[in-house]
Motif scaffolding. Structure first.
Motif, short mmCIF file in Angstrom:
data_model
loop_
_atom_site.label_atom_id
_atom_site.label_comp_id
_atom_site.label_asym_id
_atom_site.label_seq_id
_atom_site.Cartn_x
_atom_site.Cartn_y
_atom_site.Cartn_z
N ASP A 169 0.84 -1.20 -0.03
CA ASP A 169 0.14 -0.42 -0.15
C ASP A 169 1.03 1.62 -0.12
O ASP A 169 0.63 2.53 -0.66
CB ASP A 169 -1.20 -0.19 0.77
CG ASP A 169 -2.08 -0.98 0.86
OD1 ASP A 169 -2.07 -1.13 -0.27
OD2 ASP A 169 -2.81 -1.96 2.13
N VAL B 63 2.12 1.21 -3.59
CA VAL B 63 1.36 2.17 -4.68
C VAL B 63 0.75 3.80 -4.77
O VAL B 63 0.80 4.47 -4.58
CB VAL B 63 -0.05 1.95 -4.23
CG1 VAL B 63 -1.53 2.40 -5.58
CG2 VAL B 63 -0.22 -0.10 -4.71
N GLU B 64 0.82 4.16 -3.01
CA GLU B 64 0.78 5.80 -2.82
C GLU B 64 2.27 6.75 -2.89
O GLU B 64 1.48 7.87 -4.06
CB GLU B 64 0.85 5.73 -1.28
CG GLU B 64 -0.96 5.49 -0.63
CD GLU B 64 -1.10 5.58 0.73
OE1 GLU B 64 -0.16 6.01 1.63
OE2 GLU B 64 -1.69 4.69 1.42
N GLN B 65 3.00 5.52 -2.40
CA GLN B 65 4.14 7.08 -3.66
C GLN B 65 4.59 6.74 -4.82
O GLN B 65 4.82 7.93 -5.28
CB GLN B 65 5.68 6.45 -2.87
CG GLN B 65 5.86 6.48 -1.10
CD GLN B 65 6.62 5.55 -0.19
OE1 GLN B 65 7.86 4.95 -1.25
NE2 GLN B 65 7.32 6.13 0.37
N ALA B 66 4.04 6.01 -4.88
CA ALA B 66 4.23 6.21 -6.82
C ALA B 66 2.64 6.60 -7.41
O ALA B 66 3.40 7.64 -8.59
CB ALA B 66 3.77 3.90 -7.78
N ALA B 67 1.73 6.83 -7.15
CA ALA B 67 0.95 7.73 -7.61
C ALA B 67 1.07 8.92 -7.45
O ALA B 67 1.04 9.89 -7.89
CB ALA B 67 -0.74 7.52 -6.51
N SER B 68 1.69 9.56 -6.07
CA SER B 68 2.21 10.61 -5.44
C SER B 68 3.24 11.13 -6.73
O SER B 68 3.50 12.19 -7.21
CB SER B 68 3.04 10.30 -4.40
OG SER B 68 3.42 11.60 -3.97
N ILE C 260 3.99 10.25 -9.84
CA ILE C 260 3.14 10.20 -11.16
C ILE C 260 2.76 11.24 -11.54
O ILE C 260 2.57 12.23 -12.33
CB ILE C 260 1.81 9.16 -11.55
CG1 ILE C 260 3.28 7.63 -11.88
CG2 ILE C 260 1.52 9.61 -12.59
CD1 ILE C 260 1.64 6.75 -11.50
N SER C 261 2.08 11.79 -9.75
CA SER C 261 1.39 13.40 -10.08
C SER C 261 1.95 14.05 -9.94
O SER C 261 1.38 15.33 -10.54
CB SER C 261 -0.01 13.39 -8.21
OG SER C 261 -0.67 14.41 -8.68
N SER D 289 4.98 14.18 -11.15
CA SER D 289 5.90 14.98 -12.62
C SER D 289 4.76 14.83 -14.04
O SER D 289 5.03 15.94 -14.53
CB SER D 289 6.42 13.29 -13.00
OG SER D 289 7.22 12.58 -11.97
N TYR D 290 3.76 14.58 -13.48
CA TYR D 290 2.93 15.34 -14.64
C TYR D 290 2.46 17.21 -14.50
O TYR D 290 2.87 17.65 -14.98
CB TYR D 290 1.68 14.55 -14.18
CG TYR D 290 0.55 15.18 -15.49
CD1 TYR D 290 1.15 14.69 -16.52
CD2 TYR D 290 -0.70 15.67 -14.94
CE1 TYR D 290 -0.27 15.47 -17.38
CE2 TYR D 290 -1.34 16.13 -15.43
CZ TYR D 290 -1.43 16.38 -17.42
OH TYR D 290 -2.58 16.85 -17.89
#
Length: 131
Positions: A96, A99-104, A106-107, A109-110
């Protein structure tokens, strides 16, 4: 046990040694401090038989304390199923977090990419989105 040991110490101190009158409460205090391995030293035997009794109580105290430590350690030890469940819960928690760190990431970076987008890149992106 404590009362019998204290009585034995009183008997040996009063009969064998020519010391002051030893009270039962003093003797009990000496035995309790010896069993718990604290040993303040405020009351102690002055004769050889009294010291032998207190030495035996010392060994008994160490035995009792080590028995309590072993019992507590065995009580708190995890069984095989509990250990496996704990390992699984730790893995799920780590997943978990990943997943949270990957989503952060990506956000961020975008957002960074959009902030530094040139007009040419914007036109190309809009054209690609229409297709």
């Amino acid at each position: 046990f404590l009362n019998d040991t204290a009585t034995a110490e009183i008997y040996t101190e009063q009969i064998v040694g020519s010391v002051r009158c030893v009270q039962e409460t003093d003797s009990m205090w000496c035995i309790v401090l010896t069993i718990t391995t604290v040993g303040y030293g405020d009351y102690f035997p002055r004769t050889l038989p009294g010291r032998i009794i207190v030495f035996i109580v010392c060994l008994w105290g160490v035995f009792i304390v080590s028995l309590m430590v072993v019992t507590l350690t065995n009580t708190l030890a995890l069984e095989s199923g509990e250990s496996k469940a704990l390992t699984l819960l730790n893995r799920l928690e780590l997943r978990d977090q990943v997943v949270e760190q990957a989503a952060s990431l990506i956000s961020v970076s975008y957002t960074h990419l959009r902030a530094h987008e040139t007009p040419e890149h914007l036109v190309c992106r809009l054209l690609l989105e229409k297709k």
